[in-house]
Structures are given as structure tokens and as C-alpha cells.
Design a protein around this motif. Structure first.
Motif, mmCIF file in Angstrom:
data_model
loop_
_atom_site.group_PDB
_atom_site.id
_atom_site.type_symbol
_atom_site.label_atom_id
_atom_site.label_comp_id
_atom_site.label_asym_id
_atom_site.label_seq_id
_atom_site.Cartn_x
_atom_site.Cartn_y
_atom_site.Cartn_z
ATOM 1 N N GLN A 7 -13.762 -21.974 24.686
ATOM 2 C CA GLN A 7 -12.918 -20.798 24.586
ATOM 3 C C GLN A 7 -11.450 -21.180 24.492
ATOM 4 O OE1 GLN A 7 -13.821 -18.270 27.891
ATOM 5 N NE2 GLN A 7 -15.858 -17.707 27.125
ATOM 6 N N GLU A 9 -10.341 -23.953 23.203
ATOM 7 C CA GLU A 9 -10.100 -24.525 21.883
ATOM 8 C C GLU A 9 -10.020 -23.430 20.825
ATOM 9 O OE1 GLU A 9 -12.471 -28.710 22.781
ATOM 10 O OE2 GLU A 9 -13.185 -27.309 21.257
ATOM 11 N N ALA A 10 -10.842 -22.356 20.983
ATOM 12 C CA ALA A 10 -10.884 -21.308 19.981
ATOM 13 C C ALA A 10 -9.699 -20.348 20.092
ATOM 14 C CB ALA A 10 -12.195 -20.521 20.111
ATOM 15 N N LYS A 11 -8.959 -20.390 21.196
ATOM 16 C CA LYS A 11 -7.851 -19.480 21.403
ATOM 17 C C LYS A 11 -6.730 -19.763 20.409
ATOM 18 C CE LYS A 11 -4.877 -17.581 25.002
ATOM 19 N NZ LYS A 11 -4.469 -17.689 26.420
ATOM 20 N N VAL A 12 -6.258 -18.685 19.724
ATOM 21 C CA VAL A 12 -5.213 -18.848 18.718
ATOM 22 C C VAL A 12 -3.866 -19.030 19.404
ATOM 23 C CG1 VAL A 12 -4.048 -17.737 16.770
ATOM 24 C CG2 VAL A 12 -6.513 -17.419 17.112
ATOM 25 N N PRO A 13 -3.083 -20.027 18.995
ATOM 26 C CA PRO A 13 -1.770 -20.226 19.618
ATOM 27 C C PRO A 13 -0.825 -19.073 19.302
ATOM 28 C CG PRO A 13 -2.054 -21.673 17.722
ATOM 29 C CD PRO A 13 -3.381 -21.056 17.991
ATOM 30 N N ILE A 14 -0.003 -18.717 20.275
ATOM 31 C CA ILE A 14 0.953 -17.612 20.126
ATOM 32 C C ILE A 14 2.149 -18.089 19.307
ATOM 33 C CG2 ILE A 14 2.420 -15.964 21.328
ATOM 34 C CD1 ILE A 14 -0.564 -15.500 21.681
ATOM 35 N N SER A 41 -1.531 -6.900 14.669
ATOM 36 C CA SER A 41 -1.769 -7.929 15.674
ATOM 37 C C SER A 41 -3.236 -8.352 15.684
ATOM 38 C CB SER A 41 -1.357 -7.415 17.054
ATOM 39 O OG SER A 41 -1.631 -8.376 18.048
ATOM 40 N N LEU A 44 -4.119 -10.414 12.613
ATOM 41 C CA LEU A 44 -3.554 -11.773 12.711
ATOM 42 C C LEU A 44 -4.218 -12.574 13.828
ATOM 43 C CD1 LEU A 44 0.255 -11.016 12.170
ATOM 44 C CD2 LEU A 44 -1.392 -11.933 10.518
ATOM 45 N N LYS A 45 -5.354 -12.051 14.337
ATOM 46 C CA LYS A 45 -6.153 -12.740 15.360
ATOM 47 C C LYS A 45 -5.376 -12.956 16.659
ATOM 48 C CE LYS A 45 -9.292 -13.107 12.185
ATOM 49 N NZ LYS A 45 -10.415 -12.153 12.172
ATOM 50 N N ALA A 47 -2.318 -13.875 16.972
ATOM 51 C CA ALA A 47 -1.288 -14.919 16.905
ATOM 52 C C ALA A 47 0.078 -14.354 17.279
ATOM 53 C CB ALA A 47 -1.244 -15.532 15.504
#
Length: 238
Positions: A7, A9-14, A41, A44-45, A47
Motif C-alpha cells: 500500500q 508503494e502504491a500510494k501516489v506522491p503528493i 483531484s 489525478l489519483k 496527486a
């Protein structure tokens, strides 16, 4: 632990600052339709967070890059159409030609699909190899049975003597006459017995008494060649 790691790793960076602003503006330009901050928002997943997306879109509207529209309590943003480049006539013509080409391809594919569907329907209605084997065997058995019936005739074997044929003719005539006589007697008495009844009451009475009338098969037989005058079996063969 492994699940939490995946989870993470799959988290999109802000994304923040100018990069976030450019991402929001680029997305709305590409889509070129009204959006709210929540939709942008989410698309854009995440982000760019929802609160930051709202602030960015308001700032872009103040700069003239976006146009802000309010419907009740909901606010939408759309790219400022005045800032969009006019499409050159050459590019527009090329797009129209491409659309025409794709339309022709679609028509061709549609005709191909229709033809293939018809072929598929024919194949589904065609017997399988196993079914053909069964049908061929049935046909062969029927042919063999028919030939076995013809063998005595081909060999010249008499199937019935003249005496037997004459007796059959006499029996047929006798019992047909008896049938007609008894039916006439019954109809006469039944007409007298049911004279005061309605047709429905007469039918119900007949059912209660268990009376069996001639069936349609009897009528067909009586109208057939076997019961026609002068067409008894012996006379037809002579």
C-alpha cells in the motif's frame, strides 16, 4: 506487514506548488469540459489533494486560464475557450478525412460482422459429425427395411391368394355396412331422446353415459378410397 508495504508503494506522491498547478491546468485543457475540484483531484489519483486543487483552480480562474461557473452551491471550472488555439484549416481537413476513413472502416467491419454472423448461424444449424453419423445410420436402416419389404415382390412370391383377397373384400363390405346401419339406428334414437335438450345438455348427457361417437379418423376413413362405392380391394386389383 507485506500488505502495508504494498500500500505504501502504491500510494501516489503528493505534488505541490507550480508543478501541481501545471498538472491541474494541463488536465482540464486536455479534457476541455467543466470539472469540480473533487473530480479533478480524483482523476489525478490524489496527486493533488482536493483542498489544494480547489485553491489552484480558483487562482487559475483569477489569472484567466480558467472560467469559474457557479450552479447553486456547486462551483465548476472550465478552460477559458478564448485562450485555446484556433485549429488550422489543414489540420481540420486532415481530421475530417480521418473521421471519414474511420467511418468507412466501421461500415466495412459492420458488413464483415454481419456476414460472419450469418456464417456462424449456418454453422450452428449444420449437424455435427456425430449427428450426421446417426442420421446416416437411420437412413441406411430405413432403406434396408424398405428393401426387405420389396424382396418378396421381386422374387414373384404371391403375398395373398385370390380367395383371401375376396374374403377381405367381403369382410370390409360387411362391417362397413354394419357400421353405417348401427350409426343410423343410434342417431335416430339419440335424436328422440335428446329432442327436449339443448345441444350443451345433450353433450353432457352423452359424456355422462360414456357414449363414444365417431372420431375425425372415422370420417376420414369413410370418405377415403377404401369406403368409396365400387372401390373395394378386390375390384381395384382386378
Amino acid at each position: 506487514m507485506a500488505s502495508k508495504a504494498k500500500q505504501a508503494e502504491a500510494k501516489v506522491p503528493i505534488i505541490k506548488g507550480k508543478e501541481a498547478e501545471d498538472m491541474v491546468l494541463d488536465y482540464i485543457r486536455r479534457m476541455n469540459r467543466p470539472f469540480g475540484a473533487v473530480d479533478v483531484s480524483a482523476n489525478l489519483k490524489g496527486a493533488v489533494p482536493k483542498a489544494a486543487t480547489q485553491k489552484i483552480m480558483v487562482a487559475l480562474a483569477e489569472k484567466g486560464d480558467l472560467v469559474q461557473k457557479t450552479y447553486g452551491k456547486t462551483t465548476f471550472f472550465v478552460v477559458n475557450q478564448a485562450n485555446l488555439e484556433d485549429m488550422p484549416s489543414e489540420k481540420l481537413a486532415a481530421l475530417e478525412a480521418e473521421v471519414k476513413r474511420i467511418d468507412e472502416e466501421n461500415k466495412s467491419l459492420g458488413a464483415e460482422v454481419k456476414s460472419t454472423g450469418a456464417q456462424l448461424a449456418r454453422l450452428k444449424s449444420t449437424p455435427t459429425d456425430k449427428e450426421l453419423v446417426v442420421e446416416v445410420k437411420k437412413a441406411a436402416d430405413a432403406v434396408q427395411k424398405a428393401r426387405s419389404h420389396l424382396d418378396p415382390l421381386r422374387a414373384g412370391t404371391p403375398l395373398i391368394s385370390q380367395e383371401e383377397s375376396a374374403q377381405l373384400d367381403a369382410d370390409c363390405t360387411r362391417w362397413r355396412n354394419e357400421w353405417v346401419r348401427r350409426r343410423k339406428i343410434f342417431n335416430t334414437f339419440w335424436s328422440l331422446a335428446t329432442d327436449a335438450l339443448t345441444p350443451q345438455q345433450a353433450t353432457e348427457l352423452g359424456e355422462d353415459l360414456g357414449i363414444e361417437l365417431d372420431t375425425p379418423e372415422h370420417g376420414t376413413l369413410e370418405r377415403g378410397v377404401l369406403c368409396a362405392a365400387g372401390s373395394v380391394l378386390g375390384k381395384r386389383r382386378r
